[in-house]
Design an enzyme around this catalytic site. Structure first.
Site, PDB file in Angstrom:
ATOM      1  N   CYS A  54      19.716  23.751  37.615  1.00 55.32           N
ATOM      2  CA  CYS A  54      20.681  23.616  36.089  1.00 55.32           C
ATOM      3  C   CYS A  54      19.868  24.900  35.243  1.00 55.32           C
ATOM      4  O   CYS A  54      18.970  25.604  36.024  1.00 55.32           O
ATOM      5  CB  CYS A  54      19.067  22.398  35.382  1.00 55.32           C
ATOM      6  N   ASP A  61      20.962  19.832  40.488  1.00 54.24           N
ATOM      7  CA  ASP A  61      20.910  18.454  39.558  1.00 54.24           C
ATOM      8  C   ASP A  61      22.642  17.960  40.364  1.00 54.24           C
ATOM      9  O   ASP A  61      22.412  18.657  41.529  1.00 54.24           O
ATOM     10  CB  ASP A  61      22.860  19.056  38.418  1.00 54.24           C
ATOM     11  N   SER A  78      37.420  22.389  57.742  1.00 50.07           N
ATOM     12  CA  SER A  78      36.647  21.990  56.660  1.00 50.07           C
ATOM     13  C   SER A  78      35.156  23.124  57.108  1.00 50.07           C
ATOM     14  O   SER A  78      33.952  22.383  55.757  1.00 50.07           O
ATOM     15  CB  SER A  78      36.860  20.918  57.150  1.00 50.07           C
TER      16      SER A  78
END
Length: 156
Positions: A54, A61, A78
């Site tokens: 945050c 978060d 990936s």
């Protein structure tokens, strides 16, 4: 070096140990040639344990991020995506900034024909926030499954 191996020579993260980048700006997204440019098909990456910070409280978060795309000339490698996504653990940004910046970096790197990202964020201050972004035109005959992430229901 064979021709097949030669196309992968620029991959700097695959095949060895790699540290998580300190920030998304320092992360390197890598691409590989699409071996099936003659057909359109769908690719999905799921990151069910995404974290960022945050920007106000510096508390973590959490989100379930789904990245869907139809490749053009390139595929997203990936391992580089995994390292890019983990670099957000040190990044302070609102949900919208994180979700859309992920999409923009992927678009910039591989230029997919179509991309959709769903950021399903867990509650902050009691309110879950879901962020959706899409760019490009979906080719006509590509099957796109639903993302299948249930809306947050809390306790019931």
């Amino acid at each position: 070096m064979t021709k097949k191996n030669n196309i992968y020579k620029n991959l700097s993260q695959l095949g060895g140990s790699s540290k998580s980048p300190a920030s998304p700006d320092k992360a390197k997204l890598e691409k590989v040639p699409n071996p099936h440019t003659d057909v359109d098909y769908f690719v999905r990456f799921t990151c069910p344990e995404f974290t960022s910070l945050c920007p106000v409280t510096s508390q973590p978060d959490f989100a379930h991020i789904m990245i869907d795309y139809v490749p053009g000339k390139f595929l997203l490698e990936s391992k580089s995506l995994k390292l890019f996504m983990t670099s957000f653990r040190n990044h302070a940004g609102f949900h919208e900034e994180c979700t859309v910046s992920i999409a923009k970096r992927i678009i910039n790197e591989i230029k997919p024909k179509w991309l959709r990202i769903g950021g399903y964020w867990y509650p902050r201050g009691g309110i879950p926030i879901d962020i959706f972004f899409q760019q490009g035109k979906l080719p006509a005959d590509v099957w796109v499954p639903e993302q299948g992430v249930a809306a947050y229901k809390g306790r019931g």
